[in-house]
Each structure stands twice: as C-alpha cells, then as structure tokens.
Design a protein around this motif. Sequence first.
Motif, PDB file in Angstrom:
ATOM      1  N   MET A  28      -1.775  -5.098   9.048  1.00  0.00           N
ATOM      2  CA  MET A  28      -2.278  -3.747   9.185  1.00  0.00           C
ATOM      3  C   MET A  28      -1.290  -2.734   8.596  1.00  0.00           C
ATOM      4  O   MET A  28      -1.701  -1.762   7.990  1.00  0.00           O
ATOM      5  CB  MET A  28      -2.535  -3.475  10.674  1.00  0.00           C
ATOM      6  CG  MET A  28      -3.254  -2.206  10.905  1.00  0.00           C
ATOM      7  SD  MET A  28      -4.899  -2.315  10.236  1.00  0.00           S
ATOM      8  CE  MET A  28      -5.704  -1.081  11.134  1.00  0.00           C
ATOM      9  N   LYS A  29       0.012  -2.977   8.842  1.00  0.00           N
ATOM     10  CA  LYS A  29       1.046  -2.094   8.313  1.00  0.00           C
ATOM     11  C   LYS A  29       0.956  -2.019   6.796  1.00  0.00           C
ATOM     12  O   LYS A  29       1.019  -0.928   6.216  1.00  0.00           O
ATOM     13  CB  LYS A  29       2.410  -2.609   8.761  1.00  0.00           C
ATOM     14  CG  LYS A  29       3.591  -1.878   8.207  1.00  0.00           C
ATOM     15  CD  LYS A  29       4.870  -2.508   8.730  1.00  0.00           C
ATOM     16  CE  LYS A  29       6.073  -2.067   7.983  1.00  0.00           C
ATOM     17  NZ  LYS A  29       7.311  -2.659   8.472  1.00  0.00           N
ATOM     18  N   LYS A  30       0.768  -3.164   6.149  1.00  0.00           N
ATOM     19  CA  LYS A  30       0.683  -3.181   4.686  1.00  0.00           C
ATOM     20  C   LYS A  30      -0.548  -2.437   4.181  1.00  0.00           C
ATOM     21  O   LYS A  30      -0.486  -1.767   3.152  1.00  0.00           O
ATOM     22  CB  LYS A  30       0.681  -4.617   4.174  1.00  0.00           C
ATOM     23  CG  LYS A  30       2.009  -5.292   4.359  1.00  0.00           C
ATOM     24  CD  LYS A  30       2.028  -6.643   3.716  1.00  0.00           C
ATOM     25  CE  LYS A  30       3.378  -7.281   4.006  1.00  0.00           C
ATOM     26  NZ  LYS A  30       3.850  -8.095   2.938  1.00  0.00           N
ATOM     27  N   LEU A  31      -1.646  -2.511   4.923  1.00  0.00           N
ATOM     28  CA  LEU A  31      -2.854  -1.792   4.534  1.00  0.00           C
ATOM     29  C   LEU A  31      -2.624  -0.282   4.581  1.00  0.00           C
ATOM     30  O   LEU A  31      -3.000   0.439   3.657  1.00  0.00           O
ATOM     31  CB  LEU A  31      -4.021  -2.175   5.448  1.00  0.00           C
ATOM     32  CG  LEU A  31      -5.320  -1.412   5.211  1.00  0.00           C
ATOM     33  CD1 LEU A  31      -5.863  -1.704   3.821  1.00  0.00           C
ATOM     34  CD2 LEU A  31      -6.329  -1.755   6.276  1.00  0.00           C
ATOM     35  N   VAL A  32      -1.979   0.202   5.635  1.00  0.00           N
ATOM     36  CA  VAL A  32      -1.704   1.634   5.758  1.00  0.00           C
ATOM     37  C   VAL A  32      -0.765   2.087   4.641  1.00  0.00           C
ATOM     38  O   VAL A  32      -0.968   3.140   4.039  1.00  0.00           O
ATOM     39  CB  VAL A  32      -1.131   1.962   7.158  1.00  0.00           C
ATOM     40  CG1 VAL A  32      -0.661   3.397   7.229  1.00  0.00           C
ATOM     41  CG2 VAL A  32      -2.166   1.683   8.226  1.00  0.00           C
ATOM     42  N   LEU A  87      -0.480   0.721   1.693  1.00  0.00           N
ATOM     43  CA  LEU A  87      -1.281   0.740   0.458  1.00  0.00           C
ATOM     44  C   LEU A  87      -2.163   1.977   0.387  1.00  0.00           C
ATOM     45  O   LEU A  87      -2.316   2.576  -0.688  1.00  0.00           O
ATOM     46  CB  LEU A  87      -2.129  -0.521   0.348  1.00  0.00           C
ATOM     47  CG  LEU A  87      -1.387  -1.779  -0.055  1.00  0.00           C
ATOM     48  CD1 LEU A  87      -2.317  -2.996   0.045  1.00  0.00           C
ATOM     49  CD2 LEU A  87      -0.855  -1.664  -1.474  1.00  0.00           C
ATOM     50  N   LEU A  88      -2.735   2.385   1.500  1.00  0.00           N
ATOM     51  CA  LEU A  88      -3.568   3.589   1.514  1.00  0.00           C
ATOM     52  C   LEU A  88      -2.744   4.839   1.197  1.00  0.00           C
ATOM     53  O   LEU A  88      -3.197   5.713   0.447  1.00  0.00           O
ATOM     54  CB  LEU A  88      -4.258   3.744   2.871  1.00  0.00           C
ATOM     55  CG  LEU A  88      -5.379   2.754   3.161  1.00  0.00           C
ATOM     56  CD1 LEU A  88      -5.841   2.884   4.611  1.00  0.00           C
ATOM     57  CD2 LEU A  88      -6.532   2.950   2.205  1.00  0.00           C
ATOM     58  N   ILE A  89      -1.558   4.920   1.753  1.00  0.00           N
ATOM     59  CA  ILE A  89      -0.686   6.070   1.458  1.00  0.00           C
ATOM     60  C   ILE A  89      -0.280   6.067  -0.007  1.00  0.00           C
ATOM     61  O   ILE A  89      -0.289   7.102  -0.674  1.00  0.00           O
ATOM     62  CB  ILE A  89       0.549   6.077   2.383  1.00  0.00           C
ATOM     63  CG1 ILE A  89       0.128   6.292   3.832  1.00  0.00           C
ATOM     64  CG2 ILE A  89       1.541   7.155   1.954  1.00  0.00           C
ATOM     65  CD1 ILE A  89       1.236   6.086   4.840  1.00  0.00           C
ATOM     66  N   GLN A  90       0.047   4.899  -0.545  1.00  0.00           N
ATOM     67  CA  GLN A  90       0.414   4.807  -1.965  1.00  0.00           C
ATOM     68  C   GLN A  90      -0.772   5.163  -2.858  1.00  0.00           C
ATOM     69  O   GLN A  90      -0.599   5.820  -3.883  1.00  0.00           O
ATOM     70  CB  GLN A  90       0.935   3.410  -2.275  1.00  0.00           C
ATOM     71  CG  GLN A  90       2.290   3.148  -1.678  1.00  0.00           C
ATOM     72  CD  GLN A  90       2.748   1.712  -1.839  1.00  0.00           C
ATOM     73  OE1 GLN A  90       1.945   0.805  -2.018  1.00  0.00           O
ATOM     74  NE2 GLN A  90       4.057   1.515  -1.765  1.00  0.00           N
ATOM     75  N   PHE A  91      -1.975   4.747  -2.482  1.00  0.00           N
ATOM     76  CA  PHE A  91      -3.176   5.119  -3.237  1.00  0.00           C
ATOM     77  C   PHE A  91      -3.335   6.637  -3.247  1.00  0.00           C
ATOM     78  O   PHE A  91      -3.598   7.233  -4.294  1.00  0.00           O
ATOM     79  CB  PHE A  91      -4.416   4.457  -2.622  1.00  0.00           C
ATOM     80  CG  PHE A  91      -5.695   4.861  -3.285  1.00  0.00           C
ATOM     81  CD1 PHE A  91      -6.114   4.213  -4.437  1.00  0.00           C
ATOM     82  CD2 PHE A  91      -6.474   5.881  -2.774  1.00  0.00           C
ATOM     83  CE1 PHE A  91      -7.297   4.584  -5.063  1.00  0.00           C
ATOM     84  CE2 PHE A  91      -7.642   6.267  -3.389  1.00  0.00           C
ATOM     85  CZ  PHE A  91      -8.061   5.607  -4.541  1.00  0.00           C
TER      86      PHE A  91
END
Length: 79
Positions: free
Chosen positions: A1-5, A7-11
């Motif tokens: 989940m941490k990696k998904l968040v 990735l969303l911030i980087q996007f």
Amino acid sequence: MKKLVILLIQFYRLFISPLFPPRCRFQPTCSQYALTAIERFGLIRGGGLAVKRICSCHPWNIGGYDPVPELLQPKDESL
C-alpha cells in the motif's frame, strides 16, 4: 500500500503539478514533504504528517522552510 501511495504522489508530481503555476508556500513542497515523510515513517505516521502539512497550507500561513523531522517525538503519556 505504501508503494501505491508513493506512486500516486510521483504521478501527481510528474503529470498534474506541471499543469498549474507554483503555489506552495513551503520549502520543500508539500508533495516532496509527503514523499519523504511516508518513506521515513511509513504510511500511517508519514501520511499523518503530510495531511497536517497540507492543512497548514492556506492564505493566512506565511509558509517557509519546514523539513520533515528526523525523528518523531514520543507522546507525553503523563498528561
């Protein structure tokens, strides 16, 4: 989940943020602050720091240099 968040911030930083003029009152920017806080403290504590920072970004706050803390201070349980 941490990696998904993360990735969303980087996007957001790569594709959405460049569409708008710079507005952040703080240095580092709120998105960079969120990335650093989540990487350093995890999704719950780092996310909480990021939300607190974003909530303080309003016209009545002058902003300035506000880095992510190196360590979180333990809560005083004597109160």
